[in-house]
Design an enzyme around this catalytic site. Structure first.
Site, mmCIF file in Angstrom:
data_model
loop_
_atom_site.group_PDB
_atom_site.id
_atom_site.type_symbol
_atom_site.label_atom_id
_atom_site.label_comp_id
_atom_site.label_asym_id
_atom_site.label_seq_id
_atom_site.Cartn_x
_atom_site.Cartn_y
_atom_site.Cartn_z
ATOM 1 N N ARG A 3 -5.491 42.490 -43.504
ATOM 2 C CA ARG A 3 -5.510 41.026 -43.311
ATOM 3 C C ARG A 3 -4.422 40.522 -42.353
ATOM 4 N NH1 ARG A 3 -6.628 41.315 -48.902
ATOM 5 N NH2 ARG A 3 -8.867 41.005 -49.207
ATOM 6 N N LYS B 7 -5.639 35.620 -27.306
ATOM 7 C CA LYS B 7 -7.066 35.940 -27.502
ATOM 8 C C LYS B 7 -7.198 37.454 -27.620
ATOM 9 C CE LYS B 7 -9.338 33.644 -24.104
ATOM 10 N NZ LYS B 7 -10.574 33.260 -23.418
ATOM 11 N N GLU C 220 -5.613 37.379 -10.061
ATOM 12 C CA GLU C 220 -5.217 36.407 -11.099
ATOM 13 C C GLU C 220 -3.921 35.688 -10.720
ATOM 14 O OE1 GLU C 220 -7.184 35.486 -13.478
ATOM 15 O OE2 GLU C 220 -8.635 37.116 -13.242
ATOM 16 N N LYS D 32 -0.091 30.535 -17.003
ATOM 17 C CA LYS D 32 -1.029 30.835 -18.099
ATOM 18 C C LYS D 32 -0.431 30.334 -19.417
ATOM 19 C CE LYS D 32 -4.278 33.214 -20.498
ATOM 20 N NZ LYS D 32 -5.038 34.394 -20.735
ATOM 21 N N GLU E 145 -9.196 26.515 -25.874
ATOM 22 C CA GLU E 145 -10.074 26.460 -24.718
ATOM 23 C C GLU E 145 -11.030 25.277 -24.698
ATOM 24 O OE1 GLU E 145 -12.277 29.974 -22.297
ATOM 25 O OE2 GLU E 145 -11.250 30.419 -24.153
ATOM 26 N N ARG F 97 -7.641 24.381 -20.596
ATOM 27 C CA ARG F 97 -7.753 25.816 -20.390
ATOM 28 C C ARG F 97 -8.893 26.168 -19.422
ATOM 29 N NH1 ARG F 97 -6.151 30.082 -25.169
ATOM 30 N NH2 ARG F 97 -6.485 31.969 -23.992
ATOM 31 N N ASN G 56 -10.494 29.017 -15.222
ATOM 32 C CA ASN G 56 -11.752 29.600 -14.751
ATOM 33 C C ASN G 56 -11.949 29.468 -13.253
ATOM 34 O OD1 ASN G 56 -12.641 30.542 -17.186
ATOM 35 N ND2 ASN G 56 -13.647 28.618 -17.741
ATOM 36 N N HIS H 3 -13.816 32.043 -11.412
ATOM 37 C CA HIS H 3 -14.410 32.927 -12.409
ATOM 38 C C HIS H 3 -15.885 32.626 -12.681
ATOM 39 C CE1 HIS H 3 -10.345 34.220 -12.883
ATOM 40 N NE2 HIS H 3 -10.638 35.048 -13.869
ATOM 41 N N HIS I 85 -17.841 35.897 -12.483
ATOM 42 C CA HIS I 85 -18.538 36.558 -13.591
ATOM 43 C C HIS I 85 -19.985 36.843 -13.222
ATOM 44 C CE1 HIS I 85 -15.463 34.898 -16.677
ATOM 45 N NE2 HIS I 85 -15.149 36.109 -16.280
ATOM 46 N N HIS J 29 -13.409 43.549 -11.278
ATOM 47 C CA HIS J 29 -13.164 42.172 -11.713
ATOM 48 C C HIS J 29 -12.369 41.376 -10.665
ATOM 49 C CE1 HIS J 29 -12.437 38.884 -14.488
ATOM 50 N NE2 HIS J 29 -11.150 38.963 -14.205
HETATM 51 N N1 NAD Z 1 -7.269 38.447 -23.988
HETATM 52 C C1 NAD Z 1 -7.343 37.800 -22.851
HETATM 53 O O1 NAD Z 1 -7.020 36.622 -22.756
HETATM 54 C C2 NAD Z 1 -7.833 38.536 -21.643
HETATM 55 C C3 NAD Z 1 -7.709 37.952 -20.372
HETATM 56 C C4 NAD Z 1 -8.133 38.674 -19.264
HETATM 57 C C5 NAD Z 1 -8.675 39.941 -19.419
HETATM 58 N N2 NAD Z 1 -8.784 40.491 -20.654
HETATM 59 C C6 NAD Z 1 -9.349 41.828 -20.859
HETATM 60 O O2 NAD Z 1 -8.508 42.755 -20.199
HETATM 61 C C7 NAD Z 1 -9.270 43.909 -19.866
HETATM 62 C C8 NAD Z 1 -8.906 44.355 -18.469
HETATM 63 O O3 NAD Z 1 -7.532 44.657 -18.445
HETATM 64 P P1 NAD Z 1 -6.906 45.615 -17.335
HETATM 65 O O4 NAD Z 1 -7.384 45.192 -16.003
HETATM 66 O O5 NAD Z 1 -5.448 45.672 -17.610
HETATM 67 O O6 NAD Z 1 -7.647 46.994 -17.603
HETATM 68 P P2 NAD Z 1 -7.287 48.318 -18.414
HETATM 69 O O7 NAD Z 1 -6.530 48.052 -19.621
HETATM 70 O O8 NAD Z 1 -8.560 49.079 -18.536
HETATM 71 O O9 NAD Z 1 -6.352 49.096 -17.376
HETATM 72 C C9 NAD Z 1 -6.892 49.509 -16.146
HETATM 73 C C10 NAD Z 1 -6.588 50.978 -15.863
HETATM 74 O O10 NAD Z 1 -5.229 51.101 -15.509
HETATM 75 C C11 NAD Z 1 -4.618 52.150 -16.248
HETATM 76 N N3 NAD Z 1 -3.208 51.764 -16.384
HETATM 77 C C12 NAD Z 1 -2.687 50.771 -17.159
HETATM 78 N N4 NAD Z 1 -1.384 50.639 -16.909
HETATM 79 C C13 NAD Z 1 -1.056 51.574 -15.995
HETATM 80 C C14 NAD Z 1 0.149 51.928 -15.325
HETATM 81 N N5 NAD Z 1 1.279 51.245 -15.528
HETATM 82 N N6 NAD Z 1 0.109 52.951 -14.443
HETATM 83 C C15 NAD Z 1 -1.053 53.613 -14.188
HETATM 84 N N7 NAD Z 1 -2.223 53.310 -14.765
HETATM 85 C C16 NAD Z 1 -2.215 52.303 -15.657
HETATM 86 C C17 NAD Z 1 -5.381 52.227 -17.521
HETATM 87 O O11 NAD Z 1 -5.294 53.517 -18.087
HETATM 88 C C18 NAD Z 1 -6.812 51.924 -17.043
HETATM 89 O O12 NAD Z 1 -7.396 53.095 -16.552
HETATM 90 C C19 NAD Z 1 -10.732 43.535 -20.027
HETATM 91 O O13 NAD Z 1 -11.238 44.165 -21.173
HETATM 92 C C20 NAD Z 1 -10.695 42.032 -20.214
HETATM 93 O O14 NAD Z 1 -11.736 41.567 -21.030
HETATM 94 C C21 NAD Z 1 -8.376 39.808 -21.763
#
Ligand code: NAD
Length: 365
Positions: free
Chosen positions: A123, A145, A187, A228, A238, A242, A246, A249, A253, A265
């Protein structure tokens, strides 16, 4: 070190987001004031764990914590119920109970998955975010989130769950591959477009050597993360403000979806921002020279260089239509000036189709 304070919604308290080169080596000391349980589980993906877990575990142990590492395969395929359940069962097998806390060490995938699990394990147990991608540092790790994906779509199961602390060490980015850097840069640029012309200027002057200059990189991450943070602090769930996050985006998307997620992305968002700049010029009064400046910066950052080979109809079909208006108009975040976003409730679909053809699929601009 730079610091941002984020409010804990519903509580008269806040938590800290710290940014500074080398902070990972001091993580244990940074956790001491939080009165966390002594037993910590560090969740990471295998690639990040191999590159970066050892010094982090060492720093935690040096401060008297018992730190154990759990890892998942890298990439989006780990944001699933199956992986969350496997982690939960492994935690139980290792004797985890309510008196544990999680540390998410990784990109947005690890952050979303770990935050989600922390919000429901027993929990809810405390969670600390240690983002290692630029995208996670300026976006995913901020705002609370959390989510996992379902076969029906991305982020369909999730919670709002604020971490106890976010620790951002720009030195993690030394190992981040160029394509992942670009995902984050899109971003960062977005943050500048919607709220911070000075950030855009820093990107313009610093491009090419951003990742070599630790001080400048720290400042850029700080400015983008602060935007952010400000926006989500004002609007956790949101509803209104917020929405400005977008920018780029809406179309981004749709491009990702039409490419069946083959278009990265960051590139999709970059093309979405190019289109949004042109729509802003035509509909929101953005001066032509500001629109040109924005497009040039996007391309100079190595973004939106090669037009995606996509069927324009498939892209348009993937746009979120406003059903009340019989599918004719779209809601877009546009700019009146750089740093001054407006929500355009009635963007006509034919105009979007025209701009899509001119700026993205046609490859002009
Ligand atoms: N919660 C939110 O508000 C929010 C906002 C935007 C995106 N997201 C989510 O984030 C995700 C995308 O995140 P991301 O782009 O960080 O992708 P990710 O976590 O998949 O990382 C991308 C790649 O980089 C590698 N990596 C990470 N750090 C590294 C480092 N320091 N050196 C070498 N390699 C490294 C990882 O192993 C992976 O292969 C999506 O699932 C998306 O939905 C969430």
């Amino acid at each position: 070190m730079r610091e941002i304070l984020l409010p804990l919604p519903g509580w008269d308290e806040s938590y800290r987001l710290l940014i500074g080169p080398g902070l990972r080596l001091n993580l244990g000391q940074l956790l001491v004031p939080l009165s966390l349980p002594r037993r910590l589980f560090l969740v990471s993906d295998r690639k990040v764990a191999r590159l970066h877990a050892a010094p982090v575990v060492k720093a935690l142990k040096a401060a008297g914590f018992a730190a154990e590492l759990l890892s998942v395969p890298p990439g989006e395929r780990s944001k699933t119920w199956a992986v969350a359940q496997r982690l939960a069962r492994e935690l139980l097998a290792r004797g985890a109970d309510r008196r544990t806390a999680f540390i998410a060490l990784g990109g947005g995938v690890v952050g979303d998955l770990t935050g989600f699990l922390a919000s429901i394990f027993m929990r809810g147990v405390p969670c600390v975010q240690v983002p290692t991608t630029l995208l996670a540092m300026v976006d995913a790790a901020i705002g609370g989130k959390t989510a996992i994906n379902l076969p029906e779509g991305k982020n369909l199961l999730g919670t709002f769950y604020q971490p106890r602390l976010v620790v951002i060490d720009p030195e993690f980015l030394g190992t981040l591959p160029p394509a992942e850097r670009r995902n984050g840069l899109a971003e960062v640029a977005k943050a500048g477009f919607i709220r911070d012309p000075e950030l855009l200027q820093r990107l313009e002057t610093g491009r090419g050597r951003l990742f070599k200059d630790r001080e400048e990189l720290t400042e850029i991450i700080y400015r983008a993360a602060a935007i952010k943070a400000q926006v989500v602090a004002a609007d956790e769930r949101e509803s209104g403000l917020r929405r400005i996050l977008n920018f780029g985006h809406t179309l981004g998307h749709a491009l990702e979806q039409a490419s069946r997620f083959k278009l990265p992305h960051g590139q999709a968002v970059a093309f979405g921002m190019l289109a949004a700049l042109e729509l802003s010029r035509r509909l929101a009064g953005l001066p032509a020279d500001e629109a040109r400046r924005g497009s040039r910066l996007i391309r100079d950052l190595g973004l939106a260089r090669r037009p995606p080979a996509l069927d324009p109809q498939a892209v348009l079909a993937a746009l979120p239509m406003d059903k009340k208006r019989q599918g004719k108009d779209l809601v877009f975040v546009l700019l009146h000036r750089i740093g001054e976003p407006v929500i355009q409730e009635d963007t006509p679909l034919p105009l979007v189709a025209e701009v899509l053809g001119e700026v993205i699929i046609g490859g002009g601009g």
